[in-house]
Design a protein around this motif. Structure first.
Motif, PDB file in Angstrom:
ATOM      1  N   ALA A 116      20.956 -29.443  -8.326  1.00  0.00           N
ATOM      2  CA  ALA A 116      22.027 -29.109  -8.495  1.00  0.00           C
ATOM      3  C   ALA A 116      22.359 -29.646  -9.998  1.00  0.00           C
ATOM      4  CB  ALA A 116      23.106 -29.934  -7.820  1.00  0.00           C
ATOM      5  N   ALA A 117      21.789 -30.726 -10.471  1.00  0.00           N
ATOM      6  CA  ALA A 117      22.005 -31.140 -11.761  1.00  0.00           C
ATOM      7  C   ALA A 117      21.326 -30.265 -12.779  1.00  0.00           C
ATOM      8  CB  ALA A 117      21.410 -32.590 -12.024  1.00  0.00           C
ATOM      9  N   ILE A 118      20.095 -29.756 -12.621  1.00  0.00           N
ATOM     10  CA  ILE A 118      19.312 -28.898 -13.343  1.00  0.00           C
ATOM     11  C   ILE A 118      20.039 -27.609 -13.500  1.00  0.00           C
ATOM     12  CG2 ILE A 118      17.147 -27.574 -13.304  1.00  0.00           C
ATOM     13  CD1 ILE A 118      15.727 -29.858 -11.742  1.00  0.00           C
ATOM     14  N   VAL A 119      20.614 -27.027 -12.433  1.00  0.00           N
ATOM     15  CA  VAL A 119      21.317 -25.729 -12.407  1.00  0.00           C
ATOM     16  C   VAL A 119      22.726 -26.158 -13.357  1.00  0.00           C
ATOM     17  CG1 VAL A 119      22.811 -24.073 -11.123  1.00  0.00           C
ATOM     18  CG2 VAL A 119      20.561 -24.835  -9.997  1.00  0.00           C
ATOM     19  N   ALA A 120      23.319 -27.188 -13.200  1.00  0.00           N
ATOM     20  CA  ALA A 120      24.557 -27.424 -13.890  1.00  0.00           C
ATOM     21  C   ALA A 120      24.306 -27.497 -15.323  1.00  0.00           C
ATOM     22  CB  ALA A 120      25.323 -28.853 -13.603  1.00  0.00           C
ATOM     23  N   ASN A 121      23.140 -27.753 -15.801  1.00  0.00           N
ATOM     24  CA  ASN A 121      22.744 -27.748 -17.342  1.00  0.00           C
ATOM     25  C   ASN A 121      22.508 -26.442 -17.905  1.00  0.00           C
ATOM     26  OD1 ASN A 121      23.208 -30.516 -17.721  1.00  0.00           O
ATOM     27  ND2 ASN A 121      21.291 -30.930 -16.604  1.00  0.00           N
ATOM     28  N   VAL A 122      22.450 -25.272 -17.130  1.00  0.00           N
ATOM     29  CA  VAL A 122      22.237 -24.197 -17.478  1.00  0.00           C
ATOM     30  C   VAL A 122      23.511 -23.506 -18.220  1.00  0.00           C
ATOM     31  CG1 VAL A 122      21.787 -21.446 -16.971  1.00  0.00           C
ATOM     32  CG2 VAL A 122      20.361 -23.417 -15.804  1.00  0.00           C
ATOM     33  N   SER A 123      23.224 -23.023 -19.438  1.00  0.00           N
ATOM     34  CA  SER A 123      24.370 -22.546 -20.128  1.00  0.00           C
ATOM     35  C   SER A 123      24.753 -21.320 -19.345  1.00  0.00           C
ATOM     36  CB  SER A 123      23.865 -21.860 -21.446  1.00  0.00           C
ATOM     37  OG  SER A 123      24.906 -21.190 -22.237  1.00  0.00           O
ATOM     38  N   GLY A 124      26.301 -21.299 -19.335  1.00  0.00           N
ATOM     39  CA  GLY A 124      26.943 -20.217 -18.326  1.00  0.00           C
ATOM     40  C   GLY A 124      27.383 -20.732 -17.120  1.00  0.00           C
ATOM     41  N   VAL A 125      27.190 -21.804 -16.594  1.00  0.00           N
ATOM     42  CA  VAL A 125      27.315 -22.548 -15.255  1.00  0.00           C
ATOM     43  C   VAL A 125      28.320 -23.564 -15.573  1.00  0.00           C
ATOM     44  CG1 VAL A 125      26.402 -23.912 -13.437  1.00  0.00           C
ATOM     45  CG2 VAL A 125      25.048 -22.157 -14.487  1.00  0.00           C
ATOM     46  N   LEU A 126      29.534 -23.419 -14.926  1.00  0.00           N
ATOM     47  CA  LEU A 126      30.813 -24.095 -15.283  1.00  0.00           C
ATOM     48  C   LEU A 126      30.555 -25.317 -14.068  1.00  0.00           C
ATOM     49  CD1 LEU A 126      33.975 -21.369 -15.344  1.00  0.00           C
ATOM     50  CD2 LEU A 126      32.371 -22.611 -17.121  1.00  0.00           C
ATOM     51  N   GLY A 127      30.134 -25.334 -13.109  1.00  0.00           N
ATOM     52  CA  GLY A 127      30.107 -26.185 -12.086  1.00  0.00           C
ATOM     53  C   GLY A 127      29.211 -26.038 -10.942  1.00  0.00           C
ATOM     54  N   THR A 128      28.684 -26.965 -10.191  1.00  0.00           N
ATOM     55  CA  THR A 128      27.822 -26.869  -8.731  1.00  0.00           C
ATOM     56  C   THR A 128      28.296 -28.058  -7.737  1.00  0.00           C
ATOM     57  OG1 THR A 128      26.088 -28.528  -9.678  1.00  0.00           O
ATOM     58  CG2 THR A 128      25.834 -26.190 -10.220  1.00  0.00           C
ATOM     59  N   VAL A 129      28.057 -27.507  -6.621  1.00  0.00           N
ATOM     60  CA  VAL A 129      28.288 -28.336  -5.666  1.00  0.00           C
ATOM     61  C   VAL A 129      27.149 -28.183  -4.555  1.00  0.00           C
ATOM     62  CG1 VAL A 129      30.731 -28.476  -5.714  1.00  0.00           C
ATOM     63  CG2 VAL A 129      29.827 -26.787  -4.289  1.00  0.00           C
ATOM     64  N   VAL A 130      26.869 -29.186  -3.848  1.00  0.00           N
ATOM     65  CA  VAL A 130      25.777 -28.774  -2.761  1.00  0.00           C
ATOM     66  C   VAL A 130      26.281 -28.831  -1.403  1.00  0.00           C
ATOM     67  CG1 VAL A 130      23.881 -30.295  -4.332  1.00  0.00           C
ATOM     68  CG2 VAL A 130      25.346 -31.546  -2.732  1.00  0.00           C
ATOM     69  N   ASP A 131      25.650 -28.387  -0.488  1.00  0.00           N
ATOM     70  CA  ASP A 131      25.915 -28.486   0.976  1.00  0.00           C
ATOM     71  C   ASP A 131      24.887 -28.751   1.874  1.00  0.00           C
ATOM     72  OD1 ASP A 131      26.488 -27.463   3.379  1.00  0.00           O
ATOM     73  OD2 ASP A 131      27.955 -25.987   2.896  1.00  0.00           O
ATOM     74  N   GLN A 132      24.906 -29.802   2.639  1.00  0.00           N
ATOM     75  CA  GLN A 132      24.195 -30.140   3.577  1.00  0.00           C
ATOM     76  C   GLN A 132      24.957 -30.500   5.045  1.00  0.00           C
ATOM     77  OE1 GLN A 132      21.497 -29.469   5.023  1.00  0.00           O
ATOM     78  NE2 GLN A 132      19.919 -30.966   4.558  1.00  0.00           N
ATOM     79  N   MET A 133      24.353 -29.906   5.794  1.00  0.00           N
ATOM     80  CA  MET A 133      25.345 -29.708   7.139  1.00  0.00           C
ATOM     81  C   MET A 133      24.584 -30.596   8.451  1.00  0.00           C
ATOM     82  SD  MET A 133      27.203 -26.625   9.082  1.00  0.00           S
ATOM     83  CE  MET A 133      28.236 -26.197   7.467  1.00  0.00           C
ATOM     84  N   ALA A 134      25.419 -31.207   9.266  1.00  0.00           N
ATOM     85  CA  ALA A 134      25.038 -31.775  10.354  1.00  0.00           C
ATOM     86  C   ALA A 134      26.053 -31.671  11.392  1.00  0.00           C
ATOM     87  CB  ALA A 134      24.665 -33.165  10.194  1.00  0.00           C
ATOM     88  N   SER A 135      25.843 -31.555  12.670  1.00  0.00           N
ATOM     89  CA  SER A 135      26.675 -31.548  13.849  1.00  0.00           C
ATOM     90  C   SER A 135      26.786 -32.777  14.339  1.00  0.00           C
ATOM     91  CB  SER A 135      26.407 -30.243  14.561  1.00  0.00           C
ATOM     92  OG  SER A 135      26.453 -29.241  14.018  1.00  0.00           O
ATOM     93  N   GLN A 136      28.058 -33.084  14.762  1.00  0.00           N
ATOM     94  CA  GLN A 136      28.364 -34.520  15.440  1.00  0.00           C
ATOM     95  C   GLN A 136      29.334 -34.486  16.574  1.00  0.00           C
ATOM     96  OE1 GLN A 136      26.427 -37.507  15.271  1.00  0.00           O
ATOM     97  NE2 GLN A 136      24.999 -36.579  13.857  1.00  0.00           N
ATOM     98  N   THR A 137      29.492 -35.394  17.357  1.00  0.00           N
ATOM     99  CA  THR A 137      30.618 -35.611  18.301  1.00  0.00           C
ATOM    100  C   THR A 137      31.436 -36.374  17.542  1.00  0.00           C
ATOM    101  OG1 THR A 137      29.480 -35.210  20.340  1.00  0.00           O
ATOM    102  CG2 THR A 137      31.402 -36.306  20.662  1.00  0.00           C
ATOM    103  N   VAL A 138      32.846 -35.972  17.506  1.00  0.00           N
ATOM    104  CA  VAL A 138      33.785 -36.553  16.897  1.00  0.00           C
ATOM    105  C   VAL A 138      35.062 -37.232  17.722  1.00  0.00           C
ATOM    106  CG1 VAL A 138      35.397 -36.488  14.776  1.00  0.00           C
ATOM    107  CG2 VAL A 138      33.357 -35.308  14.593  1.00  0.00           C
ATOM    108  N   LYS A 139      35.428 -38.435  17.667  1.00  0.00           N
ATOM    109  CA  LYS A 139      36.357 -38.930  18.199  1.00  0.00           C
ATOM    110  C   LYS A 139      37.453 -39.536  17.500  1.00  0.00           C
ATOM    111  CE  LYS A 139      32.949 -40.214  22.140  1.00  0.00           C
ATOM    112  NZ  LYS A 139      32.292 -41.471  22.731  1.00  0.00           N
TER     113      LYS A 139
END
Length: 438
Positions: A116-139
């Protein structure tokens, strides 16, 4: 004693002859008279004409409704993709290059957090965010939710993905770096766990990890295949540390599911994407052609979805075309019957000066009029049906003016094509034989 009834054909013949003489002036029927005669032919037997037009009505209505559903679906998809954020580029690992087996290969370059940091340093890129997902039981208290998506991401997620925070705040960079046990709830998750009470500062249990609620996202609904309201957000490093099970090691570590890059609206997208590919390939020590990532713009996704709906629309178009074909055959059949029934009338018209071209034009106009009246009714039925379908179902419909023109034009073409044969047959009748016809 039975009563006898006599039929005198002469008054009828005289009436027809009189009318025909009025229609034909100087051996040529005037265009206005041709239309009037054709209209009288259509209205002579209203029920038969309506049944004749039924195929055209169904075909035209089907074309308009089908295109309205397709256009509505495409508009909905486009809005959903645009709703993911403005000027986004999606970078994700490809399962297609070499198949899933290649992804399991430990030597295959992975999409990781540092990319994400490599992509963020490309000219023309304003910002980046990453997404990693997991499923859980929530109480929370006595409330339990199962299979809740936990999205591990970074602080710029709300701005890049166009998610508003209704209560509290989103986590910051420090909390990400320290794997802070904080969470931002989706709107429906907060409603399910805490009802009307304020969730800010309260705790939930995700799996076996206790998390403190620091914010609640505003309602966003379902965008694409994602229900934003039904998921919760945690710092990306917390996902890496707590929620990626060892049995799924190839997805664990610092691997990310996707990187979203927000581009400058003024930037050349193709040039920026090319630079992203070059920098990522260089960081992995491979060529661009070997890069196992898929990089797509929102327009690419819209075009892909559009191609799918276009294939569905073309299939339905063939079905509607068959209805128009059946309608055209029905018109030709009835016009052939009409020519037989009106053979004597044709003979009289020929005897007072009507040319074969006049006769051909008269019957062709009658066939086209049947198609056009059927087409007009079909347009009204199609527009009304599309509006009714959109109002009573979950599917959106958009009536396109071009679909009305296409359907109405198709109806006219059907009338001309299938009306020509009976019209030509009427024009070729022998005047003497036609006058003798009873």
């Amino acid at each position: 004693m039975m009563a006898t009834t006599t039929h005198d054909p002469l008054p009828v013949s005289r009436t027809v002859a009189t009318v025909v003489q009025e229609d034909v002036a100087g051996g040529l029927i005037r265009p206005g008279e041709i239309v009037r005669i054709a209209w009288e032919g259509v209205m002579r037997n209203k029920v038969r004409s309506l049944l004749t037009m039924l195929g055209v009505i169904i075909g035209v209505a089907a074309v308009i409704i089908m295109i309205a559903i397709s256009a509505g679906t495409e508009a909905t998809i486009a809005e959903q993709i645009e709703g993911l954020g403005a000027n986004l580029v999606f970078i994700q690992a490809s399962f297609g290059r070499g198949g899933p087996g290649a992804f399991n290969d430990r030597n295959t370059p992975r999409l990781v957090y540092d990319d994400a940091a490599i992509v963020a340093n490309v000219s023309g890129v304003l910002g980046t965010v990453v997404d990693q997902m997991a499923s859980q039981t929530v109480k929370a208290g006595s409330e339990t939710l199962t299979e809740v998506p936990l999205v591990g991401t970074t602080p710029d997620f709300p701005s890049v993905r166009s998610v508003d925070i209704a209560q509290g705040r989103f986590f910051n960079e420090t909390e990400v770096d320290r794997s802070a046990k904080v969470v931002v709830l989706g709107a429906s998750v907060a409603e399910s766990l805490f009802g009307d009470s304020d969730p800010i500062g309260q705790s939930i249990i995700a799996g076996t990890t206790k998390l403190t609620v620091i914010g609640v996202a505003a309602e966003k609904g379902v965008v694409g295949n994602t229900d934003f309201d039904a998921q919760i957000y945690v710092p990306i490093h917390l996902i890496f540390d707590k929620f990626m099970p060892s049995q799924f090691a190839r997805f664990a570590g610092d691997n990310v599911r996707i990187i979203y890059a927000q581009l400058d609206p003024k930037a050349d997208k193709d040039a920026v994407i090319q630079q992203i590919e070059l920098k990522l390939a260089a960081s992995k020590g491979i060529s661009v052609d070997e890069l196992p990532f898929v990089i797509q713009t929102q327009q690419d996704i819209i075009d892909t979805q559009g191609a799918t709906t276009a294939a569905f629309r073309n299939l339905l178009a063939w079905v509607a075309g068959v209805s128009l074909l059946v309608g055209g055959i029905g018109i030709m059949n009835i016009m052939l019957v009409s020519v037989t029934e009106r053979t004597r009338e044709i003979g009289i018209r020929q005897s007072v000066g009507a040319t074969p071209a006049d006769i051909r034009l008269q019957f062709l106009t009658e066939a086209v009029m049947l198609s056009l009246v059927g087409g007009l009714i079909g347009v009204l039925a199609g527009v009304g049906g599309a509006i009714l379908f959109g109002a009573t179902s979950d599917m959106r419909t958009v009536v396109l003016p071009s679909s009305i023109g296409l359907a109405f034009g198709s109806a006219a073409a059907v009338g001309i094509f299938f009306g020509f044969f009976p019209a030509n047959k009427a024009a070729q009748l022998d005047p003497i034989e036609a006058l003798r016809h009873e």
